[in-house]
Scaffold this active site. Structure first.
Site, mmCIF file in Angstrom:
data_model
loop_
_atom_site.group_PDB
_atom_site.id
_atom_site.type_symbol
_atom_site.label_atom_id
_atom_site.label_comp_id
_atom_site.label_asym_id
_atom_site.label_seq_id
_atom_site.Cartn_x
_atom_site.Cartn_y
_atom_site.Cartn_z
ATOM 1 N N GLN A 99 0.840 -1.193 0.000
ATOM 2 C CA GLN A 99 0.000 0.000 0.000
ATOM 3 C C GLN A 99 0.875 1.242 0.000
ATOM 4 O OE1 GLN A 99 -2.358 1.930 3.250
ATOM 5 N NE2 GLN A 99 -4.118 1.217 2.066
ATOM 6 N N CYS A 123 -6.444 7.189 5.316
ATOM 7 C CA CYS A 123 -5.832 7.452 6.617
ATOM 8 C C CYS A 123 -6.327 8.787 7.182
ATOM 9 C CB CYS A 123 -4.320 7.460 6.487
ATOM 10 S SG CYS A 123 -3.477 7.659 8.071
ATOM 11 N N GLY A 145 -9.530 -4.772 9.659
ATOM 12 C CA GLY A 145 -8.451 -4.060 10.314
ATOM 13 C C GLY A 145 -8.402 -4.345 11.798
#
Length: 383
Positions: free
Chosen positions: A82, A113, A239
C-alpha cells in the site's frame, strides 16, 4: 449466526484470485511481515494480506526503514504494497520502481488514513476532496503500473458536509483502478461511532464495473458474512478486528466456505503460544530479540482482552524486553482459562468526532490543487 456462505466466494484483483474475498487492512506499525505471517498461517494461505502504508517519497529515496517495510516473506503471494502519496509525479516514480524492481504483485493506494500528520499535508482521507488531484494520482499510478493491478482504499469523505466517495469511485473507474475498498466512516469520525454500511452498498451500485470491498466494524466472521449480505459488496477488508486475534482469518475462511461451526475459541494457553511466536517473529525480522519483544509490547493488551490477568501482571507484560522474560511471565497466568465471553467485540482505537487537520484553504475549491507538491510527501512511512 448464519450457516450459509454468502454469494461472494472469490475476488478478482487483476490477474489474482482472492478466495475467499478477505483482505487484511494495512495498519501502521502492525501489518509488518511477522503479523502477516501469523494471519496467513491461520488462514491456510487464503486471502490477501497488505503491507503497512509506504510513503512514496520514502520509497523513491530508498529510506532504510521503508526498504525493510517492503520486505515480503518468500511464501507471500501475491505480494501487496500500500502506497501513500500526494504528488502525482512521486507516486508515478514509486509505482514504476515497484514494477522495474519486481517489488510487489499488487499496489493499493491509501486515501483513507485520517491521522493529522497525513491529512494536514492533504493526504489520506483528505485527498479525494480534490477531484483533479485524485485523478492525476490515479492516472500516474495506473499508467506506470504495467501489468500490476492498482486498487485504492478510501473513506466516505472528510466529514458529513464534505462527502466524496461516490465522485472518487467514478474517477477510479475512469482511470483504470481495479477495485475499491470503502471504510464506512468519514475522516472526522476516525474510528468512533458506527460504520455506515449503507454507504458501501451505495458505492457498489454506483460503480458496478469493478469490485467494491467493505471495511468497518467487522469484529467477527459473522460480521463479515452480514456485511456481504447487506451491502452486496464483493469482499471485506478487516483491520482492528484482528488486533491480538490473527486467528480471525481462519474464522473468516471457515465462514466464507460455509463452515461456521469451526470458529477458533483459543484458551489462554493457546493465546500465550501465539504471543510468544509473534514476539519471536518480530525479533527475527528486526534482527534483534530485545527490540522485537519491545515492539511486541503494543500487542499485549489486545491479545489478553477479556482474560482474567490482573492489572499488575498486564503492566509487567507491557515492559518485557526478552523472550525468556515474556515466556516466564506468561507461564504465571492461569493458562487454562477459556476464551472469554465478549472478547470478539470491538478493539483498538475508538475515538471519533475529531476536527480534521487540513492544509490552509483546502476546502475552498474541490477541484483546484495548486500548492500541493513534493513537499507534501512525508519523508518516512507509516500513518
Amino acid at each position: 449466526m448464519t450457516t450459509l456462505a454468502p454469494a461472494a466466494s472469490s475476488l478478482r484483483i487483476g490477474p489474482h484470485t482472492v478466495q475467499p474475498p478477505v483482505v487484511l487492512a494495512p495498519m501502521a506499525g502492525i501489518t509488518n511481515a511477522p503479523f502477516r505471517t501469523l494471519c496467513r498461517e491461520f488462514s491456510g494461505g487464503k486471502g490477501l494480506f497488505v503491507s503497512e502504508m509506504i510513503t512514496t517519497r520514502a520509497l523513491v529515496e530508498r529510506n532504510e526503514k521503508t526498504m525493510q517495510l517492503i520486505h515480503f516473506d518468500a511464501t507471500e503471494t501475491p505480494r501487496s504494497i500500500q502506497l501513500y502519496g500526494v504528488d502525482p509525479v512521486t507516486v508515478g516514480k514509486a509505482v514504476r520502481m515497484i514494477v522495474d524492481e519486481d517489488l510487489a504483485d499488487h499496489i493499493d493506494l491509501n486515501f483513507g488514513c485520517p491521522v493529522p500528520k497525513v491529512t494536514r499535508k492533504g493526504g489520506g482521507s483528505a485527498l479525494p476532496y480534490k477531484r483533479n488531484l485524485l485523478r492525476a494520482i490515479l492516472r500516474e499510478a495506473v499508467g506506470n503500473a504495467g501489468g500490476l493491478p492498482v486498487t485504492m482504499k478510501m473513506r466516505k469523505g472528510i466529514d458529513d458536509d464534505h462527502i466524496t466517495f461516490l465522485d472518487a469511485g467514478r474517477i477510479a473507474v475512469d482511470e483504470g483502478v481495479t477495485a475499491i475498498a470503502l471504510h464506512g466512516r468519514t475522516a472526522a469520525q476516525h474510528y468512533g461511532g458506527t460504520a455506515d454500511w449503507d454507504a458501501i452498498a451505495r458505492l457498489k451500485e454506483h460503480v458496478p464495473e469493478i469490485p467494491v470491498l467493505g471495511n468497518g466494524d467487522i469484529w467477527s466472521a459473522g460480521d463479515a458474512l452480514r456485511m456481504v449480505r447487506e451491502t452486496g459488496c464483493d469482499g471485506v477488508v478487516v483491520g482492528r478486528g484482528c488486533l491480538g486475534r490473527p486467528w480471525l482469518f481462519g474464522d473468516l475462511v471457515a465462514a466464507f466456505e460455509g463452515r461456521t461451526g469451526e470458529y477458533a475459541r483459543p484458551t489462554l494457553r493457546e493465546v500465550a503460544d501465539v504471543m510468544l511466536r509473534h514476539a519471536t517473529l518480530l525479533g527475527e525480522w528486526i534482527g534483534d530479540e530485545s527490540r522485537g519483544v519491545i515492539d511486541f509490547r503494543k500487542h499485549v493488551a489486545w491479545y489478553l482482552k477479556g482474560f482474567a490477568v490482573g492489572s499488575e501482571m498486564r503492566k509487567r507484560l507491557a515492559v518485557t524486553s526478552s523472550l525468556d522474560e515474556l515466556g516466564a511471565q506468561l507461564s504465571e497466568l492461569d493458562l487454562d482459562q477459556p476464551w472469554p465471553a465478549g472478547a470478539d467485540g470491538p478493539r483498538g482505537r475508538t475515538s471519533g468526532n475529531n476536527r480534521v487537520v487540513l492544509p490552509d484553504g483546502w476546502l475552498k475549491d474541490p477541484y483546484d490543487c495548486a500548492g500541493v507538491g513534493e513537499e507534501a510527501e512525508l519523508d518516512t512511512s507509516g500513518g
